[in-house]
Design a protein around this motif. Structure first.
Motif, PDB file in Angstrom:
ATOM      1  N   GLU A  16       0.830  -1.204   0.000  1.00  0.00           N
ATOM      2  CA  GLU A  16       0.000   0.000   0.000  1.00  0.00           C
ATOM      3  C   GLU A  16       0.869   1.261   0.000  1.00  0.00           C
ATOM      4  O   GLU A  16       0.538   2.263  -0.639  1.00  0.00           O
ATOM      5  CB  GLU A  16      -0.936  -0.014   1.197  1.00  0.00           C
ATOM      6  CG  GLU A  16      -2.011  -1.093   1.103  1.00  0.00           C
ATOM      7  CD  GLU A  16      -2.828  -1.231   2.369  1.00  0.00           C
ATOM      8  OE1 GLU A  16      -2.467  -0.567   3.370  1.00  0.00           O
ATOM      9  OE2 GLU A  16      -3.812  -1.995   2.378  1.00  0.00           O
ATOM     10  N   THR A 161      -7.128  -1.504  -6.344  1.00  0.00           N
ATOM     11  CA  THR A 161      -7.409  -0.155  -5.862  1.00  0.00           C
ATOM     12  C   THR A 161      -8.726   0.335  -6.447  1.00  0.00           C
ATOM     13  O   THR A 161      -8.931   0.285  -7.665  1.00  0.00           O
ATOM     14  CB  THR A 161      -6.287   0.817  -6.272  1.00  0.00           C
ATOM     15  OG1 THR A 161      -5.046   0.345  -5.769  1.00  0.00           O
ATOM     16  CG2 THR A 161      -6.555   2.213  -5.712  1.00  0.00           C
ATOM     17  N   LYS A 195     -10.646   2.524  -1.453  1.00  0.00           N
ATOM     18  CA  LYS A 195      -9.532   1.929  -0.719  1.00  0.00           C
ATOM     19  C   LYS A 195      -8.778   0.933  -1.596  1.00  0.00           C
ATOM     20  O   LYS A 195      -9.246   0.535  -2.654  1.00  0.00           O
ATOM     21  CB  LYS A 195     -10.036   1.239   0.551  1.00  0.00           C
ATOM     22  CG  LYS A 195     -10.662   2.186   1.558  1.00  0.00           C
ATOM     23  CD  LYS A 195     -11.046   1.461   2.839  1.00  0.00           C
ATOM     24  CE  LYS A 195     -11.650   2.432   3.836  1.00  0.00           C
ATOM     25  NZ  LYS A 195     -12.029   1.758   5.112  1.00  0.00           N
ATOM     26  N   ALA A 196      -7.593   0.546  -1.121  1.00  0.00           N
ATOM     27  CA  ALA A 196      -6.794  -0.467  -1.796  1.00  0.00           C
ATOM     28  C   ALA A 196      -6.741  -1.719  -0.924  1.00  0.00           C
ATOM     29  O   ALA A 196      -6.849  -1.639   0.301  1.00  0.00           O
ATOM     30  CB  ALA A 196      -5.383   0.041  -2.060  1.00  0.00           C
ATOM     31  N   LYS A 197      -6.576  -2.860  -1.565  1.00  0.00           N
ATOM     32  CA  LYS A 197      -6.512  -4.119  -0.840  1.00  0.00           C
ATOM     33  C   LYS A 197      -5.503  -5.032  -1.517  1.00  0.00           C
ATOM     34  O   LYS A 197      -5.474  -5.130  -2.750  1.00  0.00           O
ATOM     35  CB  LYS A 197      -7.892  -4.788  -0.803  1.00  0.00           C
ATOM     36  CG  LYS A 197      -7.922  -6.093   0.011  1.00  0.00           C
ATOM     37  CD  LYS A 197      -9.332  -6.665   0.086  1.00  0.00           C
ATOM     38  CE  LYS A 197      -9.383  -7.903   0.980  1.00  0.00           C
ATOM     39  NZ  LYS A 197     -10.762  -8.463   1.068  1.00  0.00           N
TER      40      LYS A 197
END
Length: 244
Positions: A16, A161, A195-197
């Motif tokens: 991230e 993302t 959000k990013a994961k």
């Protein structure tokens, strides 16, 4: 729905940070950790090297004319009265500052007398596999990008993302799917708006992450699809994986 296992906290944070999706506080903490944790710093650099080709595929977006006017409105006016108040504050604080400086100097002397700490630099391992990326776009006439994803075969993980505003799903959730050949769609878990994961892929899906496979996002009730055959809600976006 079977959700893929996540990476460790350190791996996810490194990815991230490399992607640039952390807020200011999280980014400062990550930079501090890089300075004292060589393994974490190497992870960040490895992710940066792997994700760098994605920058070439992202088109630049010029700021709107209103942006600078909004910035100007947020700047403080030239207020001499406020300036004098600040000068008085710092003049009254000067004596206290001298005492603080003396205490800081004493702390430096103590630190100098401590034995040095040796930090070994770890060189990131050069990537071996082919990085894949996908842009998941809407299926209506606007063809709007909704999510971007990159698959790192060396780390066996997918970083996704969201380009949607945070909280835009409201009472629904976004579920990510892998579509390979004639197989039924395989759930890769839920992805939040804005959000990013980082998703560590299960072993049985690694061979299916190939050029030409597709990622899709469906809109599902909380908890995700309960159907064993794939999405139960509408598919809002699809994108093919391709080599960078």
């Amino acid at each position: 729905m079977s959700e893929a296992p996540d990476l460790s906290e350190a791996e996810a944070l490194a990815a991230e940070h490399a992607l640039g999706v952390l807020n200011a506080r999280e980014r400062a903490a990550a930079e501090t950790r890089m300075a004292t944790d060589p393994a974490f710093a190497a992870d960040v650099e490895a992710w940066r090297n792997r994700l760098a080709p994605m920058l070439d595929s992202v088109a630049s977006a010029p700021p709107s004319p209103e942006l600078w006017r909004r910035i100007e409105r947020l700047l403080p006016a030239n207020d001499n009265g406020a300036l004098m108040n600040r000068l008085k504050f710092w003049r009254n604080s000067a004596m206290g500052g001298f005492a603080l400086a003396a205490a800081s100097l004493a702390a430096v002397v103590v630190q100098v007398n401590q034995p040095p700490v040796t930090i070994e630099k770890q060189v990131p391992v050069s990537p071996q596999g082919q990085l894949l990326s996908a842009s998941v776009v809407s299926q209506d006439s606007r063809v709007q990008p909704l999510f971007v994803a990159a698959y790192d075969p060396d780390r066996k993980s997918l970083i996704v993302t969201s380009l949607l505003p945070e909280g835009s799903e409201r009472d629904k959730v976004h579920e990510l799917w892998l579509i390979a050949g004639q197989d039924k769609p395989k759930s890769l878990g839920l992805v939040e708006s804005g959000k990013a994961k980082v998703i560590a892929l299960p072993t049985e899906l690694l061979a299916k992450m190939a050029d030409g496979a597709a990622l899709a996002v469906s809109l599902e009730p909380p908890g995700g699809s309960k159907s064993p055959d794939g999405p139960s809600g509408p598919v809002i976006g699809v994108g093919k994986l391709s080599k960078l």
